[in-house]
Each structure stands twice: as C-alpha cells, then as structure tokens.
Design an enzyme around this catalytic site. Structure first.
Site, short mmCIF file in Angstrom:
data_model
loop_
_atom_site.label_atom_id
_atom_site.label_comp_id
_atom_site.label_asym_id
_atom_site.label_seq_id
_atom_site.Cartn_x
_atom_site.Cartn_y
_atom_site.Cartn_z
N HIS A 163 -31.11 -3.73 -12.98
CA HIS A 163 -31.51 -2.38 -12.56
C HIS A 163 -31.80 -1.47 -13.74
O HIS A 163 -32.48 -0.45 -13.58
CB HIS A 163 -30.47 -1.76 -11.62
N ASP A 199 -27.99 -8.88 -10.20
CA ASP A 199 -28.36 -7.75 -11.06
C ASP A 199 -28.19 -8.14 -12.54
O ASP A 199 -27.21 -7.78 -13.19
CB ASP A 199 -27.47 -6.55 -10.71
N SER A 221 -24.29 1.11 -17.50
CA SER A 221 -24.95 -0.04 -16.87
C SER A 221 -25.50 -1.00 -17.91
O SER A 221 -26.04 -0.59 -18.94
CB SER A 221 -26.09 0.44 -15.98
N GLY A 222 -25.38 -2.28 -17.63
CA GLY A 222 -25.89 -3.31 -18.53
C GLY A 222 -24.92 -3.71 -19.61
O GLY A 222 -25.09 -4.74 -20.26
#
Length: 283
Positions: free
Chosen positions: A78, A130, A233-234
């Site tokens: 994402h 994801d 995120s990530g």
C-alpha cells in the site's frame, strides 16, 4: 500506520528461528554499539537498524522499508499506491543511513528506484498480501550504517506467538494530531506478537468486523499505548535471536487507529512470502 511510542524497552527472545539472507554480507547485524536498555524513551540509537530506510515522495517521508540486498528494499504494497493506482516509480526515492529526517548527516544518501514490484495478489486499497519490493537504480555500498536485514525461512514465522518484537519508523507518535505529530528522529517500540485467536477475539470485542488473515501478524497490548502508526507503513517488525541477529518477521501494514486498547497493529507475515521474495531478488 505509525508508531505511537509511549514506552521503549530492549528486547531479547529465544533464538530458534532459521533465517534467510539474500545479501552478499552477513545480515541482521548492527556493527555500531547498541544502546543500554531504555525505559520510557522514544529515540532509536543512530545506526541501530542499518537496514531500515525512508521512502520519500516529493521530498517528504511517507513510508519505511528494509534493505534485503544491495539493490532491493522490502516494503508494504500500500506504500506504493495512491488511492487505487500505483505511484510512478520516478516519484519515489530511498534514503539509507537515515536517522533524523531534518538534520543534515554525512552518512545518509539517496537512491532512485528502477522498478516497483507489488505482490501479484495485492490490490491497492486492500490489506491482503500487502507486500512489495523496490529495485534500486544503483547498488548500495555496505557500511556500518547500511546493512541488510535477515528474513525468516518459510516456517519461521509460525513460531512467534507471545514473542516480543521491535517495530521502528518515523511515523506519528499519536493518532490525534493535537497530541503528537510525525517523528523527525527514528523511533522504536516493543510490541507483543499475539496468537491469532486472541487478536481476532479482541477485534470482535470492539465490534470490529476486520478480517484478520493467517498471512498477517498481530502485535500490541490489551491496554494499547504502544503501536505502529501512520507513516511507519512498510517498516520492519523485528525479533532478536540469541546469536544477536535481527530478523524482519513482519512489515507494518494496517490497523484501526494507533495504540488503541484491544486493537493491536497488523503486519504482513514475511515467512509466508519467502518464495515470492526469492523469485524477485534472484532474477
């Protein structure tokens, strides 16, 4: 997501996991000295996680990632989407040896991105599968502050229930913008990896219909207070083996708010995607 960092403690866990190393140097090692145990702090030590990178777009940090080879970064799918469409790769930069997003540093430098490979079963705006890999335009140079992460074997991620892990990033320190903004200095926090049945029961108890997949890891605390948050995120969810290596077992993916009671963060379970990761990095 980002990290709502209200407490930081050092993490030691039993080292029974087999690891994958896709790089040409030893993985998961921190050549710079570790800080002593920190209680109630927020900042990571400079160089503490030399595989952690900052993804930037138009000059601003928006996600984290983990180096797994000289030319590959593991991150969340994402992170590479804007709405329902992929972000053009020429808009993304990767900064290594990053610690403070504002202050100058003689160590950090950027790389442009050659290609962005989303997991073939990932769909923008969804949470299942994801995961993504960035291929850099130019090889990195390994140093004390730029080193690869270890990844688990395909069975390693199934042995993580009730294990403490570390999550790190430059995300928000509170989901309420009035109480905390995005961190400039790299943050770290310790979260507990939960049994899936516990996680699902907690979400259900809060009236949430979130589908939690077996390919995800759930980590946090019943009382909340410590979590990843937006712009983390990530980034990596890491466990430490007895021999001292850091292994990235999860990738910050999603959740409801940040650090809410009975709503722990959700991470992509890396061990379930090792065959795909290997197929990408060994092309």
């Amino acid at each position: 997501m980002e990290i709502a960092l209200l407490l930081v403690i050092s993490t030691f866990v039993a080292g029974f996991w087999a690891m994958n190393n896709f790089a040409d140097v030893p993985c998961g090692r921190r050549k710079l000295g570790r800080a002593a145990k920190v209680v109630g702090g927020e900042n990571a030590t400079e160089g503490e996680f030399p595989w952690l990178v900052s993804l930037t777009r138009r000059g601003g940090h928006f996600c984290g990632g983990s180096l797994i080879t000289k030319t590959h970064v593991l991150t969340a799918g994402h992170c590479l989407c804007s709405g329902s469409s992929p972000i053009p790769t020429n808009q993304i930069r990767v900064t290594v040896a990053q610690h403070d997003l504002v202050l100058p540093s003689p160590y950090k430098y950027e790389r442009s991105v050659h290609s962005a490979i989303l997991h073939p079963e990932y769909i923008c705006n969804k949470v299942k599968n994801d995961l993504a890999i960035l291929e850099l335009e130019k090889e990195l140079e390994w140093s004390d502050r730029v080193l690869p992460a270890c990844l688990p074997e395909t069975t390693g991620g199934k042995q993580l229930d009730d294990v403490l892990a570390t999550v790190a990033g430059w995300g928000w320190t509170n989901e309420n913008n009035q109480l905390g903004g995005r961190a400039d200095t790299l943050q770290k926090a310790t979260v507990n990896i939960l049994k899936m049945e516990t996680c699902r029961a907690w979400y259900k108890s809060q009236g949430k219909k979130t589908k939690i997949h077996d390919t995800q890891i759930c980590a946090g605390y019943e009382q909340g207070g410590i979590d990843s948050c937006w712009a983390d995120s990530g980034g990596p969810l890491m466990v430490t083996t007895n021999s001292g290596e850091q292994m990235v077992v999860g990738v910050v993916s999603t959740g409801i708010g940040c650090a809410r009671p009975l709503l722990p963060g959700l991470y992509t379970r890396v061990s379930d995607f090792i065959p795909w990761i290997e197929s990408v990095v060994k092309k």
